[in-house]
Design a protein around this motif. Sequence first.
Motif, PDB file in Angstrom:
ATOM      1  N   LYS A  28       0.815  -1.225   0.000  1.00 23.03           N
ATOM      2  CA  LYS A  28       0.000   0.000   0.000  1.00 23.03           C
ATOM      3  C   LYS A  28       0.844   1.268   0.000  1.00 23.03           C
ATOM      4  N   THR A  29       1.840   1.312   0.874  1.00 24.53           N
ATOM      5  CA  THR A  29       2.596   2.562   1.050  1.00 24.53           C
ATOM      6  C   THR A  29       3.991   2.517   0.449  1.00 24.53           C
ATOM      7  N   GLY A  30       4.412   1.363  -0.048  1.00 27.42           N
ATOM      8  CA  GLY A  30       5.780   1.240  -0.524  1.00 27.42           C
ATOM      9  C   GLY A  30       6.719   1.080   0.661  1.00 27.42           C
ATOM     10  N   THR A  31       7.976   0.859   0.368  1.00 29.95           N
ATOM     11  CA  THR A  31       8.979   0.646   1.397  1.00 29.95           C
ATOM     12  C   THR A  31      10.229   1.440   1.041  1.00 29.95           C
ATOM     13  N   PRO A  32      10.805   2.155   2.013  1.00 31.11           N
ATOM     14  CA  PRO A  32      12.053   2.864   1.729  1.00 31.11           C
ATOM     15  C   PRO A  32      13.128   1.878   1.266  1.00 31.11           C
ATOM     16  N   SER A  33      13.853   2.251   0.234  1.00 30.54           N
ATOM     17  CA  SER A  33      14.871   1.343  -0.295  1.00 30.54           C
ATOM     18  C   SER A  33      15.907   1.007   0.773  1.00 30.54           C
ATOM     19  N   THR A  34      16.205   1.955   1.660  1.00 34.94           N
ATOM     20  CA  THR A  34      17.206   1.719   2.698  1.00 34.94           C
ATOM     21  C   THR A  34      16.718   0.737   3.761  1.00 34.94           C
ATOM     22  N   ALA A  35      15.411   0.556   3.867  1.00 32.20           N
ATOM     23  CA  ALA A  35      14.859  -0.373   4.870  1.00 32.20           C
ATOM     24  C   ALA A  35      14.771  -1.801   4.349  1.00 32.20           C
ATOM     25  N   LEU A  36      14.789  -1.974   3.035  1.00 31.10           N
ATOM     26  CA  LEU A  36      14.618  -3.322   2.466  1.00 31.10           C
ATOM     27  C   LEU A  36      15.767  -4.264   2.801  1.00 31.10           C
ATOM     28  N   GLY A  37      17.002  -3.804   2.648  1.00 32.33           N
ATOM     29  CA  GLY A  37      18.163  -4.658   2.913  1.00 32.33           C
ATOM     30  C   GLY A  37      18.143  -5.243   4.311  1.00 32.33           C
ATOM     31  N   LEU A  80      11.196   5.583  -2.209  1.00 32.23           N
ATOM     32  CA  LEU A  80      10.282   4.512  -1.828  1.00 32.23           C
ATOM     33  C   LEU A  80      10.152   3.541  -2.995  1.00 32.23           C
ATOM     34  N   ILE A  81      10.164   2.269  -2.675  1.00 35.31           N
ATOM     35  CA  ILE A  81       9.957   1.229  -3.681  1.00 35.31           C
ATOM     36  C   ILE A  81       8.476   0.859  -3.626  1.00 35.31           C
ATOM     37  N   HIS A  82       7.801   1.001  -4.757  1.00 38.22           N
ATOM     38  CA  HIS A  82       6.376   0.665  -4.860  1.00 38.22           C
ATOM     39  C   HIS A  82       6.196  -0.462  -5.860  1.00 38.22           C
ATOM     40  N   LEU A  83       5.199  -1.298  -5.593  1.00 38.41           N
ATOM     41  CA  LEU A  83       4.851  -2.360  -6.528  1.00 38.41           C
ATOM     42  C   LEU A  83       3.963  -1.793  -7.629  1.00 38.41           C
ATOM     43  N   THR A  84       4.210  -2.218  -8.847  1.00 35.59           N
ATOM     44  CA  THR A  84       3.334  -1.871  -9.966  1.00 35.59           C
ATOM     45  C   THR A  84       2.152  -2.837  -9.932  1.00 35.59           C
ATOM     46  N   PRO A  85       1.119  -2.612 -10.748  1.00 34.10           N
ATOM     47  CA  PRO A  85       0.037  -3.601 -10.809  1.00 34.10           C
ATOM     48  C   PRO A  85       0.561  -5.010 -11.130  1.00 34.10           C
ATOM     49  N   PHE A  86       1.534  -5.097 -12.027  1.00 39.15           N
ATOM     50  CA  PHE A  86       2.143  -6.390 -12.353  1.00 39.15           C
ATOM     51  C   PHE A  86       2.888  -6.950 -11.136  1.00 39.15           C
ATOM     52  N   GLY A  87       3.582  -6.079 -10.404  1.00 40.54           N
ATOM     53  CA  GLY A  87       4.285  -6.482  -9.193  1.00 40.54           C
ATOM     54  C   GLY A  87       3.324  -6.996  -8.132  1.00 40.54           C
ATOM     55  N   LEU A  88       2.170  -6.331  -8.010  1.00 42.90           N
ATOM     56  CA  LEU A  88       1.147  -6.789  -7.057  1.00 42.90           C
ATOM     57  C   LEU A  88       0.637  -8.181  -7.431  1.00 42.90           C
ATOM     58  N   GLU A  89       0.456  -8.408  -8.729  1.00 37.98           N
ATOM     59  CA  GLU A  89       0.004  -9.721  -9.202  1.00 37.98           C
ATOM     60  C   GLU A  89       1.040 -10.790  -8.854  1.00 37.98           C
ATOM     61  N   LYS A  90       2.310 -10.497  -9.133  1.00 38.89           N
ATOM     62  CA  LYS A  90       3.385 -11.456  -8.851  1.00 38.89           C
ATOM     63  C   LYS A  90       3.591 -11.628  -7.346  1.00 38.89           C
ATOM     64  N   ARG A  91       3.315 -10.576  -6.577  1.00 41.19           N
ATOM     65  CA  ARG A  91       3.380 -10.677  -5.122  1.00 41.19           C
ATOM     66  C   ARG A  91       2.333 -11.688  -4.635  1.00 41.19           C
ATOM     67  N   GLY A  92       1.158 -11.631  -5.239  1.00 44.23           N
ATOM     68  CA  GLY A  92       0.106 -12.596  -4.903  1.00 44.23           C
ATOM     69  C   GLY A  92       0.543 -14.021  -5.190  1.00 44.23           C
ATOM     70  N   ASP A  93       1.211 -14.221  -6.343  1.00 46.07           N
ATOM     71  CA  ASP A  93       1.731 -15.560  -6.677  1.00 46.07           C
ATOM     72  C   ASP A  93       2.733 -16.019  -5.611  1.00 46.07           C
ATOM     73  N   SER A  94       3.634 -15.115  -5.228  1.00 46.53           N
ATOM     74  CA  SER A  94       4.654 -15.449  -4.219  1.00 46.53           C
ATOM     75  C   SER A  94       3.999 -15.795  -2.891  1.00 46.53           C
ATOM     76  N   LYS A  95       3.008 -15.009  -2.520  1.00 43.24           N
ATOM     77  CA  LYS A  95       2.307 -15.247  -1.256  1.00 43.24           C
ATOM     78  C   LYS A  95       1.621 -16.617  -1.269  1.00 43.24           C
ATOM     79  N   ASP A  96       1.001 -16.957  -2.400  1.00 40.30           N
ATOM     80  CA  ASP A  96       0.338 -18.264  -2.534  1.00 40.30           C
ATOM     81  C   ASP A  96       1.329 -19.411  -2.348  1.00 40.30           C
ATOM     82  N   VAL A  97       2.531 -19.262  -2.918  1.00 40.06           N
ATOM     83  CA  VAL A  97       3.556 -20.311  -2.816  1.00 40.06           C
ATOM     84  C   VAL A  97       3.977 -20.482  -1.352  1.00 40.06           C
ATOM     85  N   VAL A  98       4.192 -19.372  -0.651  1.00 42.21           N
ATOM     86  CA  VAL A  98       4.602 -19.438   0.759  1.00 42.21           C
ATOM     87  C   VAL A  98       3.489 -20.032   1.619  1.00 42.21           C
TER      88      VAL A  98
END
Length: 150
Positions: free
Chosen positions: A44-53, A89-107
Motif C-alpha cells: 500500500k505505502t511502498g517501502t524505503p529502499s534503505t529499509a529493504l536490505g 520509496l519502492i512501490h509495486l506496480t500492478p504487475f508487481g502486485l500480481e506477482k506478489r500474490g503468486d509469491s504469497k500463494d507459494v509461501v
Amino acid sequence: MKEITIDYALRATWQAVARMYNEEAKHFGTTMAVGFTLLSIDPKTGTPSTALGPKMGMEATSLSRILKSMEEKGLIERRPNPEDGRGVLIHLTPFGLEKRGDSKDVVIRFNDVVRENVSKEKLDHFFEVIEIINQLITDKKIYSKNSATN
C-alpha cells in the motif's frame, strides 16, 4: 561426526527450502529472491529502499541488483519519499502486485503442507528453539570472551 550438528541441519534444510522455492519460482518466470523482495515491499505505502536490505537480511549490492532487475521487468517503480527528500520509496506496480500474490500463494502452500504434516506441539517447539538460537546469537552468548568453554 557421530551426530548431525545443529548448524548443518539448519543450513541443509534452508538450502532444500530455497531450492524448492526457486524451482517453483521458475514456473512464474522469476526467482526466490524476487519473490521474497515482492513480499517484503509494503503493497500500500511502498517501502524505503534503505529499509529493504536490513528487513531481508541482504547486502545492499545484492539488493540493488535485484531491484534493478525488478524495475526492468516492470514489477516495481521508485518514487521520491515525501517524508525524506533524499530517500526513495519502492512501490509495486500492478504487475508487481500480481506477482506478489503468486509469491504469497507459494509461501502459504508451503506453510499449509508443513502444518498438515507436523503437529502444532512440534511446530511450537520448533519456533521456541529457533527463538532461543536467535536470542543466543543476538546476545552474543555463543562467541564472546565470556562464553568460551576451552
